[in-house]
Scaffold this motif. Structure first.
Motif, short mmCIF file in Angstrom:
data_model
loop_
_atom_site.label_atom_id
_atom_site.label_comp_id
_atom_site.label_asym_id
_atom_site.label_seq_id
_atom_site.Cartn_x
_atom_site.Cartn_y
_atom_site.Cartn_z
N MET A 69 0.83 -1.20 0.00
CA MET A 69 0.00 0.00 0.00
C MET A 69 0.87 1.25 0.00
O MET A 69 0.48 2.30 0.51
CB MET A 69 -0.93 0.00 1.21
N GLY A 70 2.06 1.14 -0.54
CA GLY A 70 2.91 2.31 -0.72
C GLY A 70 2.23 3.25 -1.70
O GLY A 70 1.30 2.88 -2.41
N THR A 71 2.73 4.48 -1.75
CA THR A 71 2.04 5.49 -2.55
C THR A 71 1.91 5.10 -4.01
O THR A 71 0.86 5.24 -4.62
CB THR A 71 2.78 6.83 -2.45
N ALA A 72 3.02 4.60 -4.58
CA ALA A 72 3.00 4.30 -6.01
C ALA A 72 1.98 3.21 -6.30
O ALA A 72 1.24 3.27 -7.28
CB ALA A 72 4.39 3.87 -6.46
N TYR A 119 -0.61 2.49 -4.43
CA TYR A 119 -1.94 3.02 -4.14
C TYR A 119 -2.48 3.79 -5.35
O TYR A 119 -3.61 3.60 -5.78
CB TYR A 119 -1.86 3.93 -2.92
N VAL A 120 -1.61 4.64 -5.90
CA VAL A 120 -2.02 5.45 -7.05
C VAL A 120 -2.39 4.55 -8.23
O VAL A 120 -3.27 4.86 -9.01
CB VAL A 120 -0.90 6.45 -7.43
N ARG A 169 4.20 -1.75 3.66
CA ARG A 169 4.60 -0.41 3.25
C ARG A 169 5.76 -0.50 2.29
O ARG A 169 6.88 -0.71 2.72
CB ARG A 169 5.06 0.40 4.47
N CYS A 170 5.49 -0.37 1.04
CA CYS A 170 6.54 -0.23 0.04
C CYS A 170 7.63 -1.29 0.10
O CYS A 170 8.44 -1.32 1.01
CB CYS A 170 7.21 1.13 0.12
N GLY A 196 9.67 -1.40 -2.29
CA GLY A 196 10.71 -0.80 -3.12
C GLY A 196 10.70 -1.31 -4.54
O GLY A 196 11.71 -1.33 -5.21
N ALA A 197 9.55 -1.77 -5.00
CA ALA A 197 9.44 -2.22 -6.39
C ALA A 197 8.39 -1.37 -7.09
O ALA A 197 7.50 -1.88 -7.76
CB ALA A 197 9.09 -3.70 -6.44
N CYS A 198 8.50 -0.05 -6.90
CA CYS A 198 7.45 0.86 -7.34
C CYS A 198 7.26 0.84 -8.86
O CYS A 198 6.21 1.22 -9.36
CB CYS A 198 7.75 2.27 -6.87
N GLY A 199 8.29 0.42 -9.59
CA GLY A 199 8.16 0.34 -11.04
C GLY A 199 7.17 -0.73 -11.45
O GLY A 199 6.67 -0.74 -12.57
N PRO A 253 7.17 5.54 1.72
CA PRO A 253 6.56 4.71 0.66
C PRO A 253 6.80 5.37 -0.69
O PRO A 253 6.57 6.55 -0.86
CB PRO A 253 5.08 4.72 1.02
N PHE A 258 12.97 4.31 -3.23
CA PHE A 258 13.81 3.11 -3.13
C PHE A 258 15.23 3.35 -3.63
O PHE A 258 15.89 2.43 -4.09
CB PHE A 258 13.17 1.94 -3.86
N VAL A 293 8.87 5.10 -15.45
CA VAL A 293 9.03 5.14 -14.00
C VAL A 293 10.40 4.57 -13.64
O VAL A 293 11.01 3.87 -14.43
CB VAL A 293 7.95 4.31 -13.26
N PHE A 339 -4.98 9.32 2.40
CA PHE A 339 -4.04 8.20 2.29
C PHE A 339 -2.77 8.45 3.11
O PHE A 339 -2.31 7.61 3.87
CB PHE A 339 -3.68 7.97 0.82
#
Lengths: 159, 515
Positions: free
Chosen positions: A85-88, A90-91, A124-125, A127-130, B118, B121, B281, B363
């Motif tokens: 549920m990290g920001t990226a 979530y968005v 929380r994240c 670190g794989a937001c890509g 969040p 990285f 990204v 959020f």
């Protein structure tokens, strides 16, 4: 307070870990990491044992366990499902994915299915937001998950 | 490349010009970037110290130990203008100097790798891709401050980074680059790893130190700063991973070179984690002073699916949302702060017209509420109340008086919280209130959410003229809320509808819309 009988060999192993850390109270977090690795979670009995070994008040150990989200006092499912549920994430729609898991497994966040197979949690994240949104089941990572994929992911573990 | 020839098929295609790009340096994504902190990531095998050494690794440590006094090294770092990359932006050289001047039997050097933000990285990437750069910089720091022990506080959520750090530490010891009598100069320095356990507040340096001591990670009032009294009551220099990664390059290339990059008060580069609704990204490293427009539209390649840009959130849960009108300000510590956001550790989340700003603020608040350590009342109780107000507003039950209360409470929390987490936690609320007042008003007065994200405020409806009765929507509906015969207009039962949006995504005739 102790209700659960802890397996003797694991108790010995944990005592060994405490010894390696020289029974130092300042190593509490490292010891708890090891303990959770051994038992899967940190029930009151394990906390008592750690408190005794490190010569710390039980309240202090409990305080630390409850402070950090990494430590859990309830056992996880055989296949722990975590939705990032990290920001990226979530968005990019992690909430829809989470809702779908909750609906299909009929559990709330932090709960385990009655058969002990799946547990659902948020993290929380990773670190794989890509790859957002990201879901992990145990060590396996699923990227770009959509609500449609959820059924398939659960099915993978359903045999 | 196959046998020295380029394979056209695999080349990157520019999404705008549809031309194949033969050199990665010409790609829009890379053209504007300068890699200092990420210089080795992806180029070397992080599990082999020799590859790091081959790219001038440990040369800066050698230079410092054999040719420079600690004072000279610190002078060089101060001259470079490097500021803390963890978010605070405190001048790094100055911090080192303070730690050096305090007299103590034992001092500590700490690397803050508790990347809890969040969406960010960069620290993980550096530790996984170039762990020796951090070890080398910590040793240089130890030499300057007079510390012989280094501690890396890393999140337990980063197992690969932990593994690679362990390998790196062992290799460095084997090569005599850590341990006693480094490079025969009589300087002793060794590094240990400490694990975090999932607490955002532990990125705050006093909390981090308490956590390393085996306690709850609660902050304490500064002063005394950790530079004076930190780990086990001893002077402790805490720096972030990315800050350390800059150090060896500064010593090798010189402070004049480093300070030639960037703006007047923010020198060098910053790594950002570009994420959200942009086409490209990933991690980018750009010179300070670049504009948000360049980052989002040139490096990021614009907004996904041709939608309209709405806002960009920087600084994670402590930062704020910047809008269209901020796109041309040069990014640096002071500018971002002046416009209600902050640098933070470098998360950068792009949002488009489908994102609701009230939900966004909610959020972040949810995150803060969960991560507040509970020590001081403004943060523990205040943020919870803020969150509840936002919830009321997003459910369409808010009033105009709520907006005033929201703002007032946000300022109280900002002014009275104990640590950085609490002091910055209302930023997402304040910046969205400031920049998207209309949207809040709509939620409160018209009970409408224009982005269609606040579920209580919307309804999915089928437009009769457009529906051909293909039954696709009723088949995907997870709760069987859609009824209708084949080739007849369908209808959504609003009482059953859980507003998941699956029907709208599936409809080929754009017959389903949000009201």
């Amino acid at each position: 307070m102790a209700n659960i009988k802890l397996p003797a060999h694991k108790v010995e192993e944990l005592k060994e870990v405490c010894k390696q850390f020289d029974h130092q109270g300042s190593e509490l977090i490292n010891v708890l990491h090891a303990a959770q690795g051994l038992f899967g979670y940190l029930p009151a009995e394990v906390q008592e044992l750690v408190a005794n070994e490190l010569n710390l008040p039980l309240a202090h150990v409990y305080g630390v366990v409850t402070f950090y989200s990494f430590f859990s006092m309830t056992p996880k499912g055989e296949f722990p499902i975590s939705i990032c549920m990290g920001t990226a994430c979530y968005v990019r729609g992690a909430e829809k994915v989470l809702d779908e898991f909750k609906r299909l497994l009929n559990v709330k966040v932090g709960e385990t299915t009655p058969d002990g197979k799946y547990s659902v949690s948020c993290l929380r994240c990773v670190g794989a937001c890509g790859l957002a949104p990201v879901v992990t089941v145990g060590e396996k990572v699923y990227g770009r998950v959509t609500a449609d994929d959820v059924k398939g992911i659960i099915a993978e573990y359903n045999s | 490349m196959v046998k020295g020839r380029q394979l056209n098929r695999l080349l990157f295609t520019d999404p705008e010009t549809k031309q194949k790009v033969s050199d990665s340096k010409e790609m829009g994504f890379y053209k504007k970037q300068i890699r200092i902190a990420l210089r080795n990531c992806g180029f070397i095998n992080p599990e082999n110290i020799e590859e790091y050494i081959a790219r001038d690794g440990y040369a800066a440590l050698g230079k410092a130990l054999s040719e420079m006094t600690p004072e000279e090294v610190i002078k060089e770092i101060i001259a470079s203008g490097l500021r803390g990359r963890g978010g605070g932006g405190f001048p790094t050289g100055l911090k080192w100097d303070i730690t050096r001047k305090v007299q103590a039997e034992q001092k500590y050097v700490v690397c803050n790798a508790d990347e809890g933000d969040p969406g960010a990285f960069m620290d993980r990437s550096i530790l996984e891709g170039d762990p020796h750069a951090v070890l080398e910089a910590m040793a240089i720091n130890g030499y300057c401050t007079g510390a012989s022990k280094g501690l890396i506080y890393i999140r337990a959520e980063y197992p690969l980074a932990i593994t690679r750090l362990k390998i790196a530490i062992n290799q460095a010891r084997e090569y005599g680059l850590l341990g006693n009598n480094i490079m025969g100069t009589g300087f002793d320095f060794d590094v240990e790893i400490r694990y975090g356990a999932g607490a955002f507040v532990c990125g705050e340096e006093t909390s981090l130190i308490h956590s390393m001591e085996g306690n709850r990670g609660e902050p304490t009032v500064k002063p005394p700063f950790p530079s004076e009294s930190g780990y086990k009551g001893m002077p402790t220099n805490v720096n972030n991973v990315e800050t350390y990664a800059n150090i060896p390059v500064i010593l090798l290339e010189g402070s004049a070179w480093f300070s030639s990059i960037g703006t007047e008060k923010s020198k060098g580069t910053k790594v950002f984690a570009l994420a959200g609704k942009v086409n490209n990204v990933g991690l980018i490293e750009v010179p300070m002073g670049i504009t948000l427009r360049e980052v989002i539209f040139e490096i990021g390649g614009g907004i996904k699916d041709g939608k309209k840009f709405k806002a960009v959130q920087t600084g994670g849960p402590s930062g704020g949302c910047l809008t269209e009108k901020h796109l041309d300000i040069p990014i640096d510590y002071d500018n971002l702060l002046a416009h209600g956001s902050m640098m933070g550790s470098g998360g950068m989340i792009v949002m488009d017209e489908d994102d609701c700003m009230v939900s966004m603020a909610k959020f972040y608040l949810e995150f803060t509420v969960e991560e507040s350590c509970g020590k001081c009342a403004p943060c523990r109780i205040g943020n919870k109340r803020l969150y509840e107000m936002l919830e009321t507003i997003s459910e369409g039950k808010g009033t105009e008086a709520d907006l005033t209360r929201l703002r007032n409470l946000a300022y109280v929390i900002k002014d009275t919280s104990l640590c950085g987490l609490g002091q910055t936690s209302p930023n997402p609320v304040l910046s969205t209130l400031e920049n998207f007042q209309d949207e809040y008003n709509e939620h409160v007065k018209d009970k409408k959410c224009r982005a269609g994200q606040c579920k209580s405020l919307m309804q999915y409806v089928i437009t009769e003229d457009l529906c051909v009765g293909c039954t696709l929507c009723s088949r995907v509906c997870p709760v069987d809320a859609i009824a209708g015969e084949k080739k007849q207009v369908h209808l959504i039962n609003q009482e059953l509808c859980i507003k998941c949006g699956a029907c709208m995504d599936k409809c080929k005739f754009k017959a389903i819309s949000i009201q």
